[in-house]
Design a protein around this motif. Sequence first.
Motif, PDB file in Angstrom:
ATOM      1  N   ALA A  42      81.608  91.508  37.959  1.00  0.00           N
ATOM      2  CA  ALA A  42      82.460  90.754  38.871  1.00  0.00           C
ATOM      3  C   ALA A  42      82.436  89.287  38.473  1.00  0.00           C
ATOM      4  CB  ALA A  42      81.985  90.925  40.318  1.00  0.00           C
ATOM      5  N   HIS A  43      83.385  88.546  38.997  1.00  0.00           N
ATOM      6  CA  HIS A  43      83.384  87.101  38.809  1.00  0.00           C
ATOM      7  C   HIS A  43      82.535  86.479  39.902  1.00  0.00           C
ATOM      8  CE1 HIS A  43      87.140  88.164  36.644  1.00  0.00           C
ATOM      9  NE2 HIS A  43      86.553  87.378  35.764  1.00  0.00           N
ATOM     10  N   GLY A  44      81.899  85.370  39.585  1.00  0.00           N
ATOM     11  CA  GLY A  44      81.018  84.706  40.526  1.00  0.00           C
ATOM     12  C   GLY A  44      81.671  83.531  41.221  1.00  0.00           C
ATOM     13  N   VAL A  45      80.888  82.503  41.442  1.00  0.00           N
ATOM     14  CA  VAL A  45      81.338  81.323  42.174  1.00  0.00           C
ATOM     15  C   VAL A  45      81.447  80.123  41.234  1.00  0.00           C
ATOM     16  CG1 VAL A  45      80.411  82.136  44.364  1.00  0.00           C
ATOM     17  CG2 VAL A  45      78.974  80.778  42.846  1.00  0.00           C
ATOM     18  N   LYS A  46      81.971  79.035  41.752  1.00  0.00           N
ATOM     19  CA  LYS A  46      82.207  77.846  40.922  1.00  0.00           C
ATOM     20  C   LYS A  46      80.927  77.298  40.319  1.00  0.00           C
ATOM     21  CE  LYS A  46      84.397  73.347  40.876  1.00  0.00           C
ATOM     22  NZ  LYS A  46      85.184  72.378  41.631  1.00  0.00           N
ATOM     23  N   ASN A  47      79.880  77.183  41.087  1.00  0.00           N
ATOM     24  CA  ASN A  47      78.633  76.602  40.587  1.00  0.00           C
ATOM     25  C   ASN A  47      77.568  77.659  40.352  1.00  0.00           C
ATOM     26  OD1 ASN A  47      79.451  73.862  40.510  1.00  0.00           O
ATOM     27  ND2 ASN A  47      79.366  73.843  42.736  1.00  0.00           N
ATOM     28  N   GLN A  48      77.941  78.707  39.627  1.00  0.00           N
ATOM     29  CA  GLN A  48      77.002  79.756  39.255  1.00  0.00           C
ATOM     30  C   GLN A  48      75.939  79.148  38.350  1.00  0.00           C
ATOM     31  OE1 GLN A  48      77.889  83.107  40.190  1.00  0.00           O
ATOM     32  NE2 GLN A  48      75.801  83.613  39.685  1.00  0.00           N
ATOM     33  N   ARG A  49      74.713  79.622  38.433  1.00  0.00           N
ATOM     34  CA  ARG A  49      73.636  79.118  37.571  1.00  0.00           C
ATOM     35  C   ARG A  49      73.436  80.072  36.409  1.00  0.00           C
ATOM     36  NH1 ARG A  49      72.177  73.868  38.647  1.00  0.00           N
ATOM     37  NH2 ARG A  49      72.547  73.532  40.850  1.00  0.00           N
ATOM     38  N   GLY A  50      73.457  79.538  35.210  1.00  0.00           N
ATOM     39  CA  GLY A  50      73.268  80.339  34.017  1.00  0.00           C
ATOM     40  C   GLY A  50      71.858  80.200  33.482  1.00  0.00           C
ATOM     41  N   PRO A  51      71.639  80.600  32.238  1.00  0.00           N
ATOM     42  CA  PRO A  51      70.324  80.462  31.621  1.00  0.00           C
ATOM     43  C   PRO A  51      69.850  79.013  31.678  1.00  0.00           C
ATOM     44  CG  PRO A  51      71.750  81.810  30.259  1.00  0.00           C
ATOM     45  CD  PRO A  51      72.605  81.222  31.355  1.00  0.00           C
ATOM     46  N   GLY A  52      68.591  78.831  32.043  1.00  0.00           N
ATOM     47  CA  GLY A  52      68.042  77.487  32.136  1.00  0.00           C
ATOM     48  C   GLY A  52      68.495  76.744  33.378  1.00  0.00           C
ATOM     49  N   GLY A  53      69.176  77.440  34.303  1.00  0.00           N
ATOM     50  CA  GLY A  53      69.625  76.810  35.541  1.00  0.00           C
ATOM     51  C   GLY A  53      70.847  75.925  35.391  1.00  0.00           C
ATOM     52  N   ILE A  54      71.518  75.999  34.249  1.00  0.00           N
ATOM     53  CA  ILE A  54      72.696  75.166  33.999  1.00  0.00           C
ATOM     54  C   ILE A  54      73.891  75.733  34.766  1.00  0.00           C
ATOM     55  CG2 ILE A  54      74.281  74.315  32.229  1.00  0.00           C
ATOM     56  CD1 ILE A  54      71.901  74.567  30.264  1.00  0.00           C
TER      57      ILE A  54
END
Length: 96
Positions: A42-54
Motif C-alpha cells: 500500500a501507499h503510506g503517508v507524506k512523512n513516512q520514515r524510511g531507513p535511518g529514520g529519514i
Amino acid sequence: MFAIHGDICHLCGHRGATVADHLKPKRTHPHLIDDPNNMRPAHGVKNQRGPGGIPFDARCQTCLREGKPGTCNGSRGAKPMESDVVFAAYVPPVVL
C-alpha cells in the motif's frame, strides 16, 4: 511481503507502494503481525520514515496527480478488510 506481492498498491492499483497494509488489523490480530499472507502493498503517508529514520513522501504519486487523497493506507485506517473485497490489482507470486 513485497517479494510475494510486488509493489502495486492493493487499494488504488498503482505502482510504488512502500508500506505493508495488514488486512486484519494488528491491534485485533497480533499473532498475524509478521504473516506476509496478512499483508498487501500500500501507499503510506507524506512523512513516512524510511531507513535511518529519514522522512519521505510515500503517498501515491499517481493519485495525487489525479486529485485524489493519495494516502491509500492512511485513508483506510485500522478498519479490517471485508472478506469479499476485490483487490484493485493482483500480482502473482514471484518465483525464485
